[in-house]
Design a protein around this motif. Structure first.
Motif, PDB file in Angstrom:
ATOM      1  N   ARG A   1      44.397  51.414  42.114  1.00 58.65           N
ATOM      2  CA  ARG A   1      44.069  52.686  42.009  1.00 58.65           C
ATOM      3  C   ARG A   1      43.715  53.097  43.358  1.00 58.65           C
ATOM      4  O   ARG A   1      43.086  52.483  44.061  1.00 58.65           O
ATOM      5  N   VAL A   2      44.223  54.412  43.574  1.00 56.25           N
ATOM      6  CA  VAL A   2      44.237  54.679  45.066  1.00 56.25           C
ATOM      7  C   VAL A   2      42.600  55.407  45.206  1.00 56.25           C
ATOM      8  O   VAL A   2      42.160  55.954  44.575  1.00 56.25           O
ATOM      9  N   GLN A   3      42.443  54.886  46.293  1.00 61.51           N
ATOM     10  CA  GLN A   3      40.734  55.083  46.750  1.00 61.51           C
ATOM     11  C   GLN A   3      40.922  56.329  47.536  1.00 61.51           C
ATOM     12  O   GLN A   3      40.138  57.158  47.594  1.00 61.51           O
ATOM     13  N   SER A   4      41.780  56.452  48.459  1.00 66.61           N
ATOM     14  CA  SER A   4      41.773  57.445  49.820  1.00 66.61           C
ATOM     15  C   SER A   4      43.299  57.754  50.251  1.00 66.61           C
ATOM     16  O   SER A   4      43.800  56.736  50.307  1.00 66.61           O
ATOM     17  N   VAL A   5      43.457  58.989  50.841  1.00 64.54           N
ATOM     18  CA  VAL A   5      44.579  59.334  51.523  1.00 64.54           C
ATOM     19  C   VAL A   5      44.361  59.970  52.675  1.00 64.54           C
ATOM     20  O   VAL A   5      43.714  60.879  52.688  1.00 64.54           O
ATOM     21  N   GLY A   6      44.810  59.310  53.777  1.00 66.93           N
ATOM     22  CA  GLY A   6      44.479  60.018  55.292  1.00 66.93           C
ATOM     23  C   GLY A   6      44.909  59.376  56.310  1.00 66.93           C
ATOM     24  O   GLY A   6      45.418  58.073  56.133  1.00 66.93           O
ATOM     25  N   ALA A   7      45.523  60.200  57.279  1.00 73.24           N
ATOM     26  CA  ALA A   7      46.087  59.813  58.539  1.00 73.24           C
ATOM     27  C   ALA A   7      47.297  58.758  58.164  1.00 73.24           C
ATOM     28  O   ALA A   7      47.833  57.922  59.122  1.00 73.24           O
ATOM     29  N   GLY A   8      48.325  59.281  57.198  1.00 75.94           N
ATOM     30  CA  GLY A   8      49.157  58.545  56.768  1.00 75.94           C
ATOM     31  C   GLY A   8      49.210  57.371  56.172  1.00 75.94           C
ATOM     32  O   GLY A   8      50.048  56.615  56.191  1.00 75.94           O
TER      33      GLY A   8
END
Length: 259
Positions: free
Chosen positions: A120-127
């Protein structure tokens, strides 16, 4: 009757996260609907298991030992006997371009499959995308309410219970079971032949028979294929109905002319 390891039983239960009270699993359709976890693709009913076979999580399996048929009980289950403790090594970071190659736009909470694992995706940031491959219930203390509805004693019905367990999409009463000496022959219903998981299901049924039913040395599975027949009955039924309607209409017309 006190239950012990190796008993064939049917149980009902509801599992909650102790900290929040959130229901995550249940055999009751009513509770599933009230809790918002109802799924039309899931059949809610008592679950067939063998105590100690690992058909359910260890904490619940252990709690069944010493219980009695019809007794309602509640047990708290620590992570070690539930879905395990959280493992930091199962949290990984991937470049966002790996998702875009698959036409995906990752967002927190999204379930993804990478490297043959579901996370499960926890976070998305800075590519970068942080994905957690731990079970969603890992590290949680669980609370189960359960009761044993029935204990199975007949050998043929024990085999039927295993068939119900490993072929949940088939009607348990559609299996034909013949026990002769040390051999058991099982004729499987039509629906099982259409399932990709049928091969693994047969393996698990045979494994559990050898583990928990003494004296059985051979398990034979039979799949019967029948040639489709012509539908003659539909034709014979329609013919007399058409004849009756025509004769009635002709009579009405003649009567009308005479008047």
């Amino acid at each position: 009757m006190v239950l012990e390891k190796g008993d064939f039983v049917k149980i009902e239960y509801t599992g909650r996260v102790k900290e929040t009270g959130r229901v995550f699993d249940t055999t009751s359709e009513e509770i599933a609907q009230k809790s918002g976890i109802h799924d039309d693709g899931v059949i809610f009913k008592t679950q067939p298991i063998v105590i100690g076979a690992g058909h359910i999580i260890k904490g619940l399996d252990d709690a069944l030992i010493g219980s009695e048929v019809g007794e309602e009980k509640k047990v708290d289950i620590e992570p070690e006997k539930g879905y395990g403790v959280r493992n930091p090594k199962l949290i990984k970071v991937y470049p966002v371009k790996e998702f875009r190659k698959q036409g995906l736009t990752p967002v927190p909470g999204m379930q993804v499959e990478l490297e043959d694992k579901v996370g499960r995706v926890q976070s998305v940031g800075a590519g970068r995308v942080r994905v957690d491959f731990n079970n969603g219930l890992a590290g949680k203390i669980l609370e189960y309410e359960f009761a044993v509805d029935e204990k199975i004693n007949n050998t043929n019905e024990k085999i039927r219970l295993l068939l119900e367990k490993h072929f949940p999409y088939a009607n348990a009463n559609d299996h034909e079971i013949k026990l002769k000496g040390n051999d058991v022959s099982i004729t499987l219903p039509e629906i099982i032949k259409l399932k990709n998981e049928a091969l693994s299901g047969k393996h698990y049924v045979a494994r559990d028979i050898f583990r928990f039913l003494e004296g059985i040395e051979t398990v034979n599975f039979t799949e019967v294929f029948k040639k489709p027949g012509k539908k003659k009955t539909n034709t014979t039924k329609k013919t007399p109905k058409k004849t009756v309607k025509k004769s009635v209409s002709k009579t009405k017309k003649k009567t009308a002319k005479k008047s």
